[in-house]
Write an enzyme that holds these catalytic residues in place. Sequence first.
Site, PDB file in Angstrom:
ATOM      1  N   ASP A  10      10.179  -5.074  57.006  1.00  0.00           N
ATOM      2  CA  ASP A  10      11.563  -4.905  56.556  1.00  0.00           C
ATOM      3  C   ASP A  10      11.943  -3.446  56.758  1.00  0.00           C
ATOM      4  O   ASP A  10      11.088  -2.583  56.934  1.00  0.00           O
ATOM      5  CB  ASP A  10      11.713  -5.283  55.080  1.00  0.00           C
ATOM      6  CG  ASP A  10      13.142  -5.097  54.563  1.00  0.00           C
ATOM      7  OD1 ASP A  10      14.082  -5.432  55.308  1.00  0.00           O
ATOM      8  OD2 ASP A  10      13.324  -4.610  53.442  1.00  0.00           O
ATOM      9  N   SER A  11      13.240  -3.158  56.672  1.00  0.00           N
ATOM     10  CA  SER A  11      13.682  -1.774  56.775  1.00  0.00           C
ATOM     11  C   SER A  11      13.300  -0.970  55.530  1.00  0.00           C
ATOM     12  O   SER A  11      13.242   0.248  55.588  1.00  0.00           O
ATOM     13  CB  SER A  11      15.196  -1.727  56.983  1.00  0.00           C
ATOM     14  OG  SER A  11      15.854  -2.423  55.953  1.00  0.00           O
ATOM     15  N   TYR A  42      19.178  -0.781  57.849  1.00  0.00           N
ATOM     16  CA  TYR A  42      19.535  -1.383  59.133  1.00  0.00           C
ATOM     17  C   TYR A  42      20.938  -2.022  59.078  1.00  0.00           C
ATOM     18  O   TYR A  42      21.579  -2.190  60.106  1.00  0.00           O
ATOM     19  CB  TYR A  42      18.523  -2.466  59.506  1.00  0.00           C
ATOM     20  CG  TYR A  42      17.185  -1.967  60.003  1.00  0.00           C
ATOM     21  CD1 TYR A  42      16.834  -0.620  59.952  1.00  0.00           C
ATOM     22  CD2 TYR A  42      16.268  -2.858  60.536  1.00  0.00           C
ATOM     23  CE1 TYR A  42      15.605  -0.182  60.419  1.00  0.00           C
ATOM     24  CE2 TYR A  42      15.037  -2.434  61.012  1.00  0.00           C
ATOM     25  CZ  TYR A  42      14.709  -1.092  60.946  1.00  0.00           C
ATOM     26  OH  TYR A  42      13.496  -0.676  61.415  1.00  0.00           O
ATOM     27  N   GLY A  43      21.372  -2.398  57.866  1.00  0.00           N
ATOM     28  CA  GLY A  43      22.572  -3.226  57.708  1.00  0.00           C
ATOM     29  C   GLY A  43      23.847  -2.603  58.231  1.00  0.00           C
ATOM     30  O   GLY A  43      24.810  -3.313  58.497  1.00  0.00           O
ATOM     31  N   CYS A  73      13.726  -9.277  56.990  1.00  0.00           N
ATOM     32  CA  CYS A  73      14.951  -8.484  56.935  1.00  0.00           C
ATOM     33  C   CYS A  73      15.989  -9.280  57.701  1.00  0.00           C
ATOM     34  O   CYS A  73      15.772  -9.634  58.861  1.00  0.00           O
ATOM     35  CB  CYS A  73      14.722  -7.131  57.604  1.00  0.00           C
ATOM     36  SG  CYS A  73      16.212  -6.169  57.908  1.00  0.00           S
ATOM     37  N   ASN A  74      17.094  -9.596  57.049  1.00  0.00           N
ATOM     38  CA  ASN A  74      18.087 -10.437  57.700  1.00  0.00           C
ATOM     39  C   ASN A  74      18.721  -9.760  58.888  1.00  0.00           C
ATOM     40  O   ASN A  74      18.949 -10.393  59.928  1.00  0.00           O
ATOM     41  CB  ASN A  74      19.165 -10.833  56.682  1.00  0.00           C
ATOM     42  CG  ASN A  74      18.689 -11.928  55.759  1.00  0.00           C
ATOM     43  OD1 ASN A  74      18.842 -13.089  56.052  1.00  0.00           O
ATOM     44  ND2 ASN A  74      18.059 -11.556  54.654  1.00  0.00           N
ATOM     45  N   THR A  75      19.003  -8.465  58.766  1.00  0.00           N
ATOM     46  CA  THR A  75      19.643  -7.768  59.877  1.00  0.00           C
ATOM     47  C   THR A  75      18.701  -7.738  61.082  1.00  0.00           C
ATOM     48  O   THR A  75      19.102  -8.023  62.210  1.00  0.00           O
ATOM     49  CB  THR A  75      20.034  -6.344  59.459  1.00  0.00           C
ATOM     50  OG1 THR A  75      20.804  -6.422  58.249  1.00  0.00           O
ATOM     51  CG2 THR A  75      20.865  -5.671  60.518  1.00  0.00           C
ATOM     52  N   GLU A 153      18.898  -1.438  44.427  1.00  0.00           N
ATOM     53  CA  GLU A 153      17.998  -0.284  44.529  1.00  0.00           C
ATOM     54  C   GLU A 153      18.164   0.661  43.345  1.00  0.00           C
ATOM     55  O   GLU A 153      17.225   1.366  42.976  1.00  0.00           O
ATOM     56  CB  GLU A 153      18.225   0.445  45.856  1.00  0.00           C
ATOM     57  CG  GLU A 153      17.934  -0.471  47.033  1.00  0.00           C
ATOM     58  CD  GLU A 153      17.602   0.259  48.322  1.00  0.00           C
ATOM     59  OE1 GLU A 153      17.766   1.482  48.373  1.00  0.00           O
ATOM     60  OE2 GLU A 153      17.173  -0.429  49.270  1.00  0.00           O
ATOM     61  N   CYS A 203      20.546 -11.707  52.496  1.00  0.00           N
ATOM     62  CA  CYS A 203      19.955 -10.369  52.507  1.00  0.00           C
ATOM     63  C   CYS A 203      18.813 -10.390  51.509  1.00  0.00           C
ATOM     64  O   CYS A 203      18.948 -10.940  50.411  1.00  0.00           O
ATOM     65  CB  CYS A 203      20.994  -9.315  52.112  1.00  0.00           C
ATOM     66  SG  CYS A 203      20.298  -7.668  51.840  1.00  0.00           S
ATOM     67  N   THR A 204      17.686  -9.807  51.900  1.00  0.00           N
ATOM     68  CA  THR A 204      16.502  -9.900  51.049  1.00  0.00           C
ATOM     69  C   THR A 204      16.657  -9.123  49.734  1.00  0.00           C
ATOM     70  O   THR A 204      15.847  -9.295  48.836  1.00  0.00           O
ATOM     71  CB  THR A 204      15.261  -9.404  51.812  1.00  0.00           C
ATOM     72  OG1 THR A 204      15.522  -8.097  52.321  1.00  0.00           O
ATOM     73  CG2 THR A 204      14.932 -10.342  52.961  1.00  0.00           C
ATOM     74  N   HIS A 205      17.666  -8.283  49.632  1.00  0.00           N
ATOM     75  CA  HIS A 205      17.922  -7.606  48.347  1.00  0.00           C
ATOM     76  C   HIS A 205      18.554  -8.545  47.320  1.00  0.00           C
ATOM     77  O   HIS A 205      18.467  -8.298  46.121  1.00  0.00           O
ATOM     78  CB  HIS A 205      18.899  -6.439  48.526  1.00  0.00           C
ATOM     79  CG  HIS A 205      18.288  -5.185  49.043  1.00  0.00           C
ATOM     80  ND1 HIS A 205      17.880  -5.046  50.344  1.00  0.00           N
ATOM     81  CD2 HIS A 205      18.007  -4.005  48.436  1.00  0.00           C
ATOM     82  CE1 HIS A 205      17.389  -3.817  50.512  1.00  0.00           C
ATOM     83  NE2 HIS A 205      17.452  -3.172  49.367  1.00  0.00           N
TER      84      HIS A 205
END
Lengths: 291, 291
Positions: A10-11, A42-43, A73-75, A153, A203-205
């Site tokens: 992931d980023s 990355y988004g 990471c979706n992006t 975050e 999005c993984t967040h």
Amino acid sequence: VREAPIGVFDSGVGGLTVLKALAAELPQEHFVYLGDTARLPYGTKSPETVARYALQAAEALCEYGVKCLVIACNTASSVGLPAIRVHIHSVPIIGVIEPGAEAACATSKTGHIAVIATEGTVRGGAYQEAILRLRGRARVVAQPTQLFVALAEEGLHEGPIADSIARHYLDPLFRASPGQASSGGPGASREPTSFPDTLVLGCTHFPMLAGAIRAAVGPDIQIVDSAATTAKYVRETLERESLTRLESPAPHDAKGRTRFLVTDSIERFARIGSRFLERPISPEEVELVDL
Amino acid sequence: VREAPIGVFDSGVGGLTVLKALAAELPQEHFVYLGDTARLPYGTKSPETVARYALQAAEALCEYGVKCLVIACNTASSVGLPAIRVHIHSVPIIGVIEPGAEAACATSKTGHIAVIATEGTVRGGAYQEAILRLRGRARVVAQPTQLFVALAEEGLHEGPIADSIARHYLDPLFRASPGQASSGGPGASREPTSFPDTLVLGCTHFPMLAGAIRAAVGPDIQIVDSAATTAKYVRETLERESLTRLESPAPHDAKGRTRFLVTDSIERFARIGSRFLERPISPEEVELVDL
């Protein structure tokens, strides 16, 4: 090969929600997690840049002898997966978009599906395409919800601020404003089918904000979390390719181990990552690597 | 040399608030603005990484023949300025920390000063040091307000969400909670000097949120915006070194021109940057460069 770790990329910290789902689904497996924290997020970057970064990260993970690559990471899945699949043939490569799209298509009754994601994922259109490939008559709306990343975050994923931001983004998707109600004169009923019945957390967040998102959309919307569906997908892939780790005879070795690699900011990764993984990560567990 | 442009550098769009102040203070000057959008944000990266990126960007701007370098990014000023000054001697180099610290020390009556900034700037401690160098008995509190960056970039710098996030960060700095009030039994008055009288906006994004910040701290706090103070500092430096552009005899050439360079995402820079600069930036005005 069965003893080799699964590479997860992931980023930053977001992919740790996928790692958590993977560890729950495959507790005996070893993992190498790489967060490209020097170059996140990355988004908001261009597709070419994200594809280049994702390929570098995937190649770096291959040097750790992984038996399978998860682009958590979706992006990066959205714009980097084709490039990675062109260059890397030695191991199965799994992104988060296809499992999320499959789950959404299987879940939605009406075929009207909403996707929330970063700007880059929405603009790339990969979710929209993946859903329409599986269910050609689906209707997909996609909405960038960029602030969710910063909220997660900052540890502000719960509480009144998260709730108001979730409503800001989701009300227009799931609730008619007075001007949007179906016309037809006083007393005309609204069309209930004019809203999506399924919401994909693209999005993984975003699983971190599940409470605020649920409160904003109400109890009737199906929420698809691609972390959990990706973990199932990885297990099925490993089983199909006979790559699952064999049960160890020694009980102390039965549980898999995880290595954490980052490209910058070990302390921040450990601090914020602990929240995402829901277990403490000590800075001593995290190694700095250069891509 | 007087005809040469002023180089302005930031990790992204934030420095455009400084460019706006510079263009207002020095309307006849030409500018080259470089946004390192491929590698933003700097605010969450390690000091070593930020210093390396900032030096690369400063060297790139020197190749455009600039007569003066403005590091219009608090994080890069905070941790990158020493490295830049070691390597580049040909032109004056001006960061945003020193002007902001000077203005804060000149403004504060009590010497109790609050600084809000990104995580990286707060942790680096450059504002705290710069203020204490100028006013040794000052008391400085610094608070990371990371979400302000995302709010400004999302265009949510005004309204109830911005207001509630501003209160979330600023209430603890400027208002006593019941537990923090001075003890002394019932009826004891609070000490008014226990709160800062001055607030430094230690990130170039934050002038966008001036309204929400003002509403949160109330009318009595002095707010120091380092963009405006940096612009004055640059004008004084150019005048002292005889570097100001001479008035052009041709009226059509009297106003300076601005070139925009970015390392990624031209469209996003133009779209969000237009809000920061308060004038439209067309994608055609923006060039992609590789550092």
